[in-house]
Scaffold this active site. Sequence first.
Site, PDB file in Angstrom:
ATOM      1  CB  SER A  58      -0.946  -0.009   1.206  1.00  0.00           C
ATOM      2  OG  SER A  58      -0.217  -0.171   2.402  1.00  0.00           O
ATOM      3  CD  GLU A  91       1.012   7.653   5.212  1.00  0.00           C
ATOM      4  OE1 GLU A  91       0.829   6.541   5.728  1.00  0.00           O
ATOM      5  OE2 GLU A  91       1.488   8.620   5.831  1.00  0.00           O
ATOM      6  CB  THR A  93      -1.381  12.278   5.949  1.00  0.00           C
ATOM      7  OG1 THR A  93      -1.049  13.351   5.078  1.00  0.00           O
ATOM      8  CG2 THR A  93      -0.393  11.150   5.794  1.00  0.00           C
ATOM      9  CG  HIS A 103      -3.927   8.803   7.223  1.00  0.00           C
ATOM     10  ND1 HIS A 103      -2.685   8.700   7.785  1.00  0.00           N
ATOM     11  CD2 HIS A 103      -3.927   7.946   6.176  1.00  0.00           C
ATOM     12  CE1 HIS A 103      -1.963   7.824   7.111  1.00  0.00           C
ATOM     13  NE2 HIS A 103      -2.692   7.357   6.125  1.00  0.00           N
ATOM     14  NE  ARG A 137      -1.986  12.211  20.579  1.00  0.00           N
ATOM     15  CZ  ARG A 137      -0.903  12.358  21.301  1.00  0.00           C
ATOM     16  NH1 ARG A 137      -0.947  12.102  22.595  1.00  0.00           N
ATOM     17  NH2 ARG A 137       0.232  12.740  20.759  1.00  0.00           N
ATOM     18  CG  ASP A 142       1.571  14.531  17.270  1.00  0.00           C
ATOM     19  OD1 ASP A 142       1.362  14.129  18.428  1.00  0.00           O
ATOM     20  OD2 ASP A 142       2.179  13.872  16.402  1.00  0.00           O
ATOM     21  CE1 TYR A 189       3.846   6.417  16.336  1.00  0.00           C
ATOM     22  CE2 TYR A 189       2.045   5.293  17.463  1.00  0.00           C
ATOM     23  CZ  TYR A 189       2.505   6.315  16.648  1.00  0.00           C
ATOM     24  OH  TYR A 189       1.610   7.225  16.139  1.00  0.00           O
ATOM     25  CG  HIS A 209       3.780   7.845  20.601  1.00  0.00           C
ATOM     26  ND1 HIS A 209       3.628   8.870  21.509  1.00  0.00           N
ATOM     27  CD2 HIS A 209       3.362   8.334  19.413  1.00  0.00           C
ATOM     28  CE1 HIS A 209       3.121   9.927  20.881  1.00  0.00           C
ATOM     29  NE2 HIS A 209       2.950   9.623  19.617  1.00  0.00           N
ATOM     30  CG  ASP A 233       3.746   3.287  22.983  1.00  0.00           C
ATOM     31  OD1 ASP A 233       2.741   4.038  22.977  1.00  0.00           O
ATOM     32  OD2 ASP A 233       4.534   3.216  22.033  1.00  0.00           O
ATOM     33  CD  GLN A 242       6.689   7.163  12.611  1.00  0.00           C
ATOM     34  OE1 GLN A 242       6.763   7.117  11.380  1.00  0.00           O
ATOM     35  NE2 GLN A 242       6.118   8.160  13.252  1.00  0.00           N
ATOM     36  CD  GLN A 251      12.150  14.420   2.652  1.00  0.00           C
ATOM     37  OE1 GLN A 251      12.571  13.372   2.178  1.00  0.00           O
ATOM     38  NE2 GLN A 251      11.204  15.111   2.075  1.00  0.00           N
ATOM     39  CG  PHE A 290      10.469  13.428   7.942  1.00  0.00           C
ATOM     40  CD1 PHE A 290       9.811  14.637   8.096  1.00  0.00           C
ATOM     41  CD2 PHE A 290      10.540  12.869   6.679  1.00  0.00           C
ATOM     42  CE1 PHE A 290       9.241  15.287   7.016  1.00  0.00           C
ATOM     43  CE2 PHE A 290       9.975  13.503   5.587  1.00  0.00           C
ATOM     44  CZ  PHE A 290       9.330  14.706   5.763  1.00  0.00           C
ATOM     45  CG  HIS A 347       1.578   1.906   4.563  1.00  0.00           C
ATOM     46  ND1 HIS A 347       0.385   2.032   3.885  1.00  0.00           N
ATOM     47  CD2 HIS A 347       1.858   3.136   5.054  1.00  0.00           C
ATOM     48  CE1 HIS A 347      -0.043   3.285   3.964  1.00  0.00           C
ATOM     49  NE2 HIS A 347       0.828   3.975   4.665  1.00  0.00           N
TER      50      HIS A 347
HETATM   51  P1  FAD Z   1      -2.432   7.158  20.497  1.00  0.00           P
HETATM   52  O1  FAD Z   1      -2.554   5.733  20.131  1.00  0.00           O
HETATM   53  O2  FAD Z   1      -3.577   7.808  21.158  1.00  0.00           O
HETATM   54  O3  FAD Z   1      -1.127   7.277  21.419  1.00  0.00           O
HETATM   55  C1  FAD Z   1      -0.561   8.557  21.703  1.00  0.00           C
HETATM   56  C2  FAD Z   1       0.263   8.478  22.983  1.00  0.00           C
HETATM   57  O4  FAD Z   1      -0.609   8.341  24.099  1.00  0.00           O
HETATM   58  C3  FAD Z   1       1.218   7.294  23.070  1.00  0.00           C
HETATM   59  O5  FAD Z   1       2.368   7.742  23.725  1.00  0.00           O
HETATM   60  C4  FAD Z   1       0.481   6.268  23.915  1.00  0.00           C
HETATM   61  O6  FAD Z   1       1.360   5.417  24.610  1.00  0.00           O
HETATM   62  C5  FAD Z   1      -0.289   7.185  24.867  1.00  0.00           C
HETATM   63  N1  FAD Z   1      -1.574   6.632  25.312  1.00  0.00           N
HETATM   64  C6  FAD Z   1      -2.544   6.075  24.557  1.00  0.00           C
HETATM   65  N2  FAD Z   1      -3.595   5.730  25.307  1.00  0.00           N
HETATM   66  C7  FAD Z   1      -3.292   6.101  26.582  1.00  0.00           C
HETATM   67  C8  FAD Z   1      -3.979   6.041  27.829  1.00  0.00           C
HETATM   68  N3  FAD Z   1      -5.216   5.529  27.919  1.00  0.00           N
HETATM   69  N4  FAD Z   1      -3.369   6.515  28.924  1.00  0.00           N
HETATM   70  C9  FAD Z   1      -2.117   7.058  28.834  1.00  0.00           C
HETATM   71  N5  FAD Z   1      -1.414   7.145  27.682  1.00  0.00           N
HETATM   72  C10 FAD Z   1      -2.004   6.672  26.581  1.00  0.00           C
HETATM   73  N6  FAD Z   1      -0.573  12.320  12.309  1.00  0.00           N
HETATM   74  C11 FAD Z   1      -1.428  13.201  11.727  1.00  0.00           C
HETATM   75  O7  FAD Z   1      -1.650  14.289  12.257  1.00  0.00           O
HETATM   76  N7  FAD Z   1      -2.069  12.898  10.543  1.00  0.00           N
HETATM   77  C12 FAD Z   1      -1.890  11.709   9.911  1.00  0.00           C
HETATM   78  O8  FAD Z   1      -2.467  11.447   8.852  1.00  0.00           O
HETATM   79  C13 FAD Z   1      -1.004  10.747  10.516  1.00  0.00           C
HETATM   80  N8  FAD Z   1      -0.824   9.522   9.967  1.00  0.00           N
HETATM   81  C14 FAD Z   1      -0.046   8.605  10.612  1.00  0.00           C
HETATM   82  C15 FAD Z   1       0.051   7.311  10.072  1.00  0.00           C
HETATM   83  C16 FAD Z   1       0.835   6.347  10.706  1.00  0.00           C
HETATM   84  C17 FAD Z   1       0.893   4.951  10.114  1.00  0.00           C
HETATM   85  C18 FAD Z   1       1.557   6.677  11.887  1.00  0.00           C
HETATM   86  C19 FAD Z   1       2.443   5.646  12.549  1.00  0.00           C
HETATM   87  C20 FAD Z   1       1.455   7.953  12.430  1.00  0.00           C
HETATM   88  C21 FAD Z   1       0.648   8.924  11.816  1.00  0.00           C
HETATM   89  N9  FAD Z   1       0.489  10.205  12.349  1.00  0.00           N
HETATM   90  C22 FAD Z   1      -0.351  11.109  11.741  1.00  0.00           C
HETATM   91  C23 FAD Z   1       1.216  10.609  13.573  1.00  0.00           C
HETATM   92  C24 FAD Z   1       0.383  10.401  14.842  1.00  0.00           C
HETATM   93  O9  FAD Z   1      -0.765  11.227  14.814  1.00  0.00           O
HETATM   94  C25 FAD Z   1       1.256  10.763  16.040  1.00  0.00           C
HETATM   95  O10 FAD Z   1       2.278   9.811  16.180  1.00  0.00           O
HETATM   96  C26 FAD Z   1       0.525  10.989  17.356  1.00  0.00           C
HETATM   97  O11 FAD Z   1       1.458  11.531  18.284  1.00  0.00           O
HETATM   98  C27 FAD Z   1      -0.030   9.734  17.994  1.00  0.00           C
HETATM   99  O12 FAD Z   1      -1.124   9.275  17.337  1.00  0.00           O
HETATM  100  P2  FAD Z   1      -1.709   7.802  17.719  1.00  0.00           P
HETATM  101  O13 FAD Z   1      -2.922   7.624  16.941  1.00  0.00           O
HETATM  102  O14 FAD Z   1      -0.654   6.794  17.619  1.00  0.00           O
HETATM  103  O15 FAD Z   1      -2.060   8.076  19.272  1.00  0.00           O
END
Ligand code: FAD
Length: 281
Positions: free
Chosen positions: A10, A12, A43, A71, A101, A103, A139, A143, A152, A170, A206, A210, A260
């Site tokens: 796939s 992205e 994304t 996404h 989630r 950032d 991750y 993460h 995590d 990641q 780059q 990143f 991917h």
């Molecule tokens: P989560 O799974 O919510 O985790 C975030 C953090 O919170 C982690 O440190 C985890 O350990 C912690 N955590 C989770 N649940 C709990 C809990 N209940 N209590 C305490 N801690 C907790 N970003 C974008 O903005 N747009 C995109 O399109 C995008 N695409 C991505 C695609 C991929 C394949 C990847 C790997 C990352 C992508 N990201 C994108 C980046 C991502 O949004 C960031 O890495 C963000 O910081 C975490 O998102 P997550 O969904 O993994 O968060």
Amino acid sequence: MNPTSRIPVSVEFFPPKTPEGVEKLRTVRQQLYALKPDFCSVTFGAGGSTQEGTFKAVADILAEGVSAASHFSCIGATRETVRAQLATLKAMGVKRLVALRGDLPSGYGAGGEFHYASELVAFIREETGDDFHIEVAAYPEVHPQAKSPDSDLQAFATKVRAGANSAITQYFYNPDAYFRFVDDVAALGVHVPVVPGIMPITSSTQLMRFSDASGAEIPRWIRLRLQSFGDDTASIKAFGLDVVQGLCEQLRAGGAPALHFYTMNQSVATIALCERLGLTG
Ligand code: FAD
């Protein structure tokens, strides 16, 4: 798994910001379709900042007859906005989401009704049942904001139990971290496919930028080699191709379910890698 067998691929993209970028991405997509990707994902800027561009690119991919994943990040969002976006995606014919989630850029107020991706996954399932195949992020190198490696892993398991079907990682250059992650989550009873995210190496600066932001480690030997090439982009690309080909071969031999590619809206490196791996068409 037979290391020479075809595994799914796939790709992205990110939503382009200019009309020229939109046209360029159209060409890049056509080139990458030669790989017969299982799906193309686009994304989504946290806080909904790219919503229009993301949905437009997803619609273009679907109109080209290719499966598309949007996404979808929830930080700063409310239930109401997410509900409306899900309805739009469903009406567009989207069947696959990468639920994150996200950032928030600095300066953006917090707020919002979602704190973690697991809450978004649960909400999507609550609202739309099985309408979407849901991917989540993984991750292997932990993460960057995680309280600990264990917490995590637990957070990943929680996301999957909330209703995710599969995961994309990641990017990383250390396959042991991936294999260990897959074993660790399996020990927690989590058995969804975890697809390695592959970042081709085409530029030293780059990649360093990143990786500093995402917490993806560049092993010392790769970093030093890249630095030693200076501005010699041909050598950087040739070395990058060798390194990432080797990584993909190890992942495939070790049972990775698919690959991917983070294309960065470019086709050349991903196609070159897939040609070397025998994954073209
Ligand atoms: P989560 O799974 O919510 O985790 C975030 C953090 O919170 C982690 O440190 C985890 O350990 C912690 N955590 C989770 N649940 C709990 C809990 N209940 N209590 C305490 N801690 C907790 N970003 C974008 O903005 N747009 C995109 O399109 C995008 N695409 C991505 C695609 C991929 C394949 C990847 C790997 C990352 C992508 N990201 C994108 C980046 C991502 O949004 C960031 O890495 C963000 O910081 C975490 O998102 P997550 O969904 O993994 O968060």
